[in-house]
Design an enzyme around this catalytic site. Sequence first.
Site, PDB file in Angstrom:
ATOM      1  N   PHE A   1      29.162 -14.258  16.376  1.00 50.71           N
ATOM      2  CA  PHE A   1      27.863 -14.336  17.053  1.00 50.71           C
ATOM      3  C   PHE A   1      27.600 -13.133  17.982  1.00 50.71           C
ATOM      4  O   PHE A   1      26.564 -13.062  18.638  1.00 50.71           O
ATOM      5  CB  PHE A   1      27.715 -15.656  17.817  1.00 50.71           C
ATOM      6  CG  PHE A   1      27.306 -16.834  16.940  1.00 50.71           C
ATOM      7  CD1 PHE A   1      27.024 -16.662  15.589  1.00 50.71           C
ATOM      8  CD2 PHE A   1      27.190 -18.108  17.474  1.00 50.71           C
ATOM      9  CE1 PHE A   1      26.642 -17.745  14.787  1.00 50.71           C
ATOM     10  CE2 PHE A   1      26.804 -19.192  16.689  1.00 50.71           C
ATOM     11  CZ  PHE A   1      26.541 -19.021  15.349  1.00 50.71           C
TER      12      PHE A   1
ATOM     13  N   ASP B   1      31.736 -16.992   7.690  1.00 43.88           N
ATOM     14  CA  ASP B   1      32.039 -15.614   8.113  1.00 43.88           C
ATOM     15  C   ASP B   1      30.721 -14.893   8.420  1.00 43.88           C
ATOM     16  O   ASP B   1      30.539 -13.727   8.081  1.00 43.88           O
ATOM     17  CB  ASP B   1      32.857 -14.855   7.071  1.00 43.88           C
ATOM     18  CG  ASP B   1      33.487 -13.588   7.652  1.00 43.88           C
ATOM     19  OD1 ASP B   1      33.310 -13.319   8.860  1.00 43.88           O
ATOM     20  OD2 ASP B   1      34.143 -12.852   6.894  1.00 43.88           O
TER      21      ASP B   1
HETATM   22  O1  DOR Z   1      32.868  -7.863   6.623  1.00 42.80           O
HETATM   23  C1  DOR Z   1      33.336  -8.222   7.702  1.00 42.80           C
HETATM   24  N1  DOR Z   1      32.600  -8.210   8.835  1.00 42.80           N
HETATM   25  N2  DOR Z   1      34.606  -8.628   7.766  1.00 42.80           N
HETATM   26  C2  DOR Z   1      35.230  -8.868   8.947  1.00 42.80           C
HETATM   27  O2  DOR Z   1      36.383  -9.204   8.932  1.00 42.80           O
HETATM   28  C3  DOR Z   1      34.525  -8.677  10.210  1.00 42.80           C
HETATM   29  C4  DOR Z   1      33.078  -8.824  10.020  1.00 42.80           C
HETATM   30  C5  DOR Z   1      32.287  -8.333  11.210  1.00 42.80           C
HETATM   31  O3  DOR Z   1      32.637  -8.713  12.337  1.00 42.80           O
HETATM   32  O4  DOR Z   1      31.344  -7.589  11.013  1.00 42.80           O
HETATM   33 ZN    ZN Z   2      35.095 -12.725   9.972  1.00 38.59          ZN
END
Ligand code: DOR
Ligand code: ZN
Length: 420
Positions: free
Chosen positions: A62, A289
């Site tokens: 976030f 994610d």
């Molecule tokens: O693609 C990704 N973005 N993988 C991650 O592990 C971190 C995340 C991010 O925080 O942007």
């Molecule tokens: Zn992540």
Amino acid sequence: MGPELVIAGRAFIGGELKETEIGITDGKIVFIGPKADRGGDRIDIGTSRIVLPGGIDPHVHFRDPGMTQKEDFGTGSTSAICGGITCVLDMPNTKPPAMDIESIRDKKARLRKRSYCDYGLFGAITKNRSPAKIAPLVAGFKLFMGSTTGDILTNDDSAIARASQDIISSGKVLSVHAEDNNFLLHEPEYDCTDHLRNRPSAAEMNAIRRLSPYVGMKINICHITTAESLALASSLGFTTEVTMHHLMFDAGRGQSTQFKVNPPLRDIKTRESLYKSFEEGSITMIGSDHAPHTADEKSQEFDYAPSGIPGIETTMPIMMHMVRMGTIPLQRVAEMCSAAPARVFGMNKGAIEVGKDADLSIFDLRNSEQISVTKMHSKAGYTPYDGWSAVFPDMVLLRGEVQLQDGEFCGEAMGEDIIG
Ligand code: DOR
Ligand code: ZN
């Protein structure tokens, strides 16, 4: 005294849909079943809607504090509620990273009274800090074994070994970004296939293999991308998390930076076998994610664009659409989106049972609609699912309070830290 609120209708309880009444007092479920003793408010949801436990997303970014141009806790948690999610676990790669007492206390103070859903924070495992100190403040620990957004890489066996005793004695989960940094290449990238070549699936396998000494530790492998690493993780007793994007997309997405993500999208065959594992129910839970970046940042050349895909508002609605189409059972949603994350992270949530928090998401499976970026609440301003069919919730309650009604957000910033 009757309950403050009764929800009457069909609810997913004990593995099946039951016509019942759910009594709620002080934010908790106090009875299930018809009760004569009433008097409080009553919401009759009719015959076509179903009540599910609110979704718990074990993996969001976030961006608050420090990168609130990408997202902040207000917009992120609004997005969560609109996607049927009532609790999130936020990753520590914020600015400053959530990795010591001071940064975590500051982050907690900053988030107080600003979230529309409940939340917990991850604390980062770093080389020279003791996890024991931050353990009482966090919902879990996060270990980044491969480099990605943020600067909290700890790809070092001796540091992991040093941290392990503290993690085990805390009883808390270690969620792992399992890409062994030693396997990652840094060749120039022009498209998703180059990104995949730079981050091969062997990196994921080897990272998991390196965690095999830690039996007794509650290890959760985030965003798993292959059936092989899923089998290895499961055989080691680890829990696993999958994202909607690794289930749905492969590396054949050309130069579109929207699909640049870590771990990368795999080839078609790998994606298909991962999807099969999901269909069979062999993955513990689904996490979005949710990793928003600004449209400007994503409009750079592929090689410079940051990795990450927003997804908190679409994960559960896409799953509910799968239920509508008959491709997965409702049980899979209740398990992967609610019961499993609650069990893994030890929350008093995730099921419609007496004594649990009254977090409820109510859906009408007849209400299929197209996902539109214009209706999303994240600051990202793009979604790779634009135009897809989904079933959004039409009512969401957080601890008995209506946060979404008739599909419209009406929340109050009453979200609390599950750790306090
Ligand atoms: O693609 C990704 N973005 N993988 C991650 O592990 C971190 C995340 C991010 O925080 O942007
Ligand atoms: Zn992540």
